[in-house]
Design a protein around this motif. Structure first.
Motif, mmCIF file in Angstrom:
data_model
loop_
_atom_site.group_PDB
_atom_site.id
_atom_site.type_symbol
_atom_site.label_atom_id
_atom_site.label_comp_id
_atom_site.label_asym_id
_atom_site.label_seq_id
_atom_site.Cartn_x
_atom_site.Cartn_y
_atom_site.Cartn_z
ATOM 1 N N GLN A 228 0.826 -1.212 0.000
ATOM 2 C CA GLN A 228 0.000 0.000 0.000
ATOM 3 C C GLN A 228 0.860 1.261 0.000
ATOM 4 O OE1 GLN A 228 -2.585 -1.475 3.503
ATOM 5 N NE2 GLN A 228 -3.822 0.133 2.545
ATOM 6 N N ALA A 232 1.153 3.802 -3.230
ATOM 7 C CA ALA A 232 0.620 5.151 -3.063
ATOM 8 C C ALA A 232 1.495 6.208 -3.746
ATOM 9 C CB ALA A 232 0.452 5.484 -1.585
ATOM 10 N N LEU A 237 -5.203 9.930 -4.105
ATOM 11 C CA LEU A 237 -5.815 9.536 -2.842
ATOM 12 C C LEU A 237 -6.986 8.594 -3.045
ATOM 13 C CD1 LEU A 237 -6.201 9.726 0.217
ATOM 14 C CD2 LEU A 237 -7.465 11.881 -0.151
ATOM 15 N N ASP A 238 -7.799 8.857 -4.074
ATOM 16 C CA ASP A 238 -8.973 8.027 -4.304
ATOM 17 C C ASP A 238 -8.579 6.573 -4.584
ATOM 18 O OD1 ASP A 238 -11.894 7.703 -4.872
ATOM 19 O OD2 ASP A 238 -11.130 7.199 -6.861
ATOM 20 N N SER A 240 -5.783 5.068 -3.730
ATOM 21 C CA SER A 240 -5.193 4.498 -2.522
ATOM 22 C C SER A 240 -6.276 4.125 -1.515
ATOM 23 C CB SER A 240 -4.216 5.509 -1.902
ATOM 24 O OG SER A 240 -3.639 4.993 -0.726
ATOM 25 N N TRP A 241 -7.277 4.971 -1.394
ATOM 26 C CA TRP A 241 -8.379 4.720 -0.452
ATOM 27 C C TRP A 241 -9.163 3.464 -0.864
ATOM 28 C CZ3 TRP A 241 -9.467 8.989 3.068
ATOM 29 C CH2 TRP A 241 -10.423 8.658 4.049
ATOM 30 N N LYS A 242 -9.442 3.347 -2.144
ATOM 31 C CA LYS A 242 -10.183 2.182 -2.638
ATOM 32 C C LYS A 242 -9.379 0.904 -2.433
ATOM 33 C CE LYS A 242 -12.976 4.661 -6.048
ATOM 34 N NZ LYS A 242 -13.160 4.979 -7.492
ATOM 35 N N GLN A 243 -8.075 0.985 -2.651
ATOM 36 C CA GLN A 243 -7.222 -0.172 -2.420
ATOM 37 C C GLN A 243 -7.280 -0.585 -0.945
ATOM 38 O OE1 GLN A 243 -3.044 0.476 -3.153
ATOM 39 N NE2 GLN A 243 -2.526 -1.685 -3.012
ATOM 40 N N ALA A 244 -7.242 0.396 -0.044
ATOM 41 C CA ALA A 244 -7.313 0.090 1.385
ATOM 42 C C ALA A 244 -8.638 -0.571 1.748
ATOM 43 C CB ALA A 244 -7.123 1.370 2.195
ATOM 44 N N ASP A 245 -9.742 -0.081 1.190
ATOM 45 C CA ASP A 245 -11.050 -0.683 1.471
ATOM 46 C C ASP A 245 -11.090 -2.144 1.011
ATOM 47 O OD1 ASP A 245 -11.956 1.672 2.567
ATOM 48 O OD2 ASP A 245 -13.073 2.307 0.783
#
Length: 275
Positions: A228, A232, A237-238, A240-245
């Motif tokens: 992650q 990044a 940001l979008d 990276s955020w989706k990957q985290a979810d």
């Protein structure tokens, strides 16, 4: 493995890879490059290994490219055995995000285990490029580093122009790259490039820090979080955020998540499997 220019061994879940040409301050060659990558990939695939430490034999870490390679290059006749160091690598076969991890040292960023550079002695040129792509850089007090490129009529090679500013900022990066000056451990630490440790018992100290990091944490979590962080660098940001979810949902279904909860509730040491 039968290596000629490195050694590799595993103890207490830490694989230590040692550049092993001490009579030449571990100067980099094509063979050394191939052996280091082979050893790193073997450690990445070994379930008994949870962290990797790269260091140098004798009094140096890596003096840069072997002088025979530089002399041959200056004469316009780089020997065949040196071309993997002196020449740019072929374009990676991968594309998209994966292409960023397909270069000479950037593959280290994709290893799902923390990679520590234990800089026991002087490091220069391509040796410094190697440590830039390690996750952690520890340096023995009283040692020195240099980019050296500009003082040899060369350029910022092997990803240094991309990685160094991200580690220390553009001003420090330009200082190190344009001047080619020698920097001692204390100044490199002040820039945020390395973390200093006493020279005495230096390697055992780095190995201990690596071991301590991975003993208490899920190897699965470490691998995902490392991916992650480096992904990044190439995402907004979008993304990276989706990957985290997505990764969070996968974590809930993992053995390590269940063990992480269980050992906390039962107040015992964890027994993570990495699955």
């Amino acid at each position: 493995m039968d290596y000629q220019e490195i050694t590799a061994g595993v103890q207490d879940a830490v694989c230590t890879i040692t550049l092993n040409r001490p009579e030449r301050l571990n100067a980099w060659t094509g063979r050394m490059q191939a052996e280091v990558e082979q050893a790193v990939r073997a450690a990445a695939a070994d379930e008994a290994v949870r962290a990797i430490v790269i260091t140098g034999a004798g009094r140096g870490f890596c003096a840069g490219a072997d002088m025979a390679i530089l002399e041959a290059g200056a004469g316009g006749k780089a020997p065949e055995s040196a071309k993997t160091v002196a020449a740019a690598p072929a374009a990676p076969a991968a594309d998209g995000l994966a292409a960023n991890y397909a270069h000479r040292f950037s593959y280290l960023l994709r290893v799902p285990k923390p990679v520590f550079a234990a800089i026991n002695g002087p490091v220069a040129g391509i040796g410094l490029c190697l440590v830039l792509f390690c996750d952690f850089r520890y340096m023995a007090e009283g040692q020195k580093l240099t980019t050296a490129f500009a003082r040899r009529g060369l350029i910022a090679e092997h990803g240094a122009a991309w990685m160094l500013p991200r580690l220390v900022g553009p001003t420090h990066a330009l200082d190190l790259l344009l001047s080619g000056r020698t920097v001692a451990t204390a100044e490199a630490a002040a820039m945020g490039l390395v973390r200093p440790l006493p020279a005495q018992d230096f390697l055992p100290a780095v190995q201990g820090l690596a071991r301590e990091m991975v003993q208490a944490a899920s190897p699965r979590s470490i691998g995902v979080i490392k991916r992650q962080v480096w992904d990044a660098f190439f995402q907004d940001l979008d993304a990276s955020w989706k990957q985290a979810d997505e990764e969070m949902l996968r974590s809930f279904a993992s053995e390590d998540f269940r063990e992480g909860v269980a050992h906390y509730i039962e107040k015992r040491a964890p027994a993570f499997t990495g699955r």
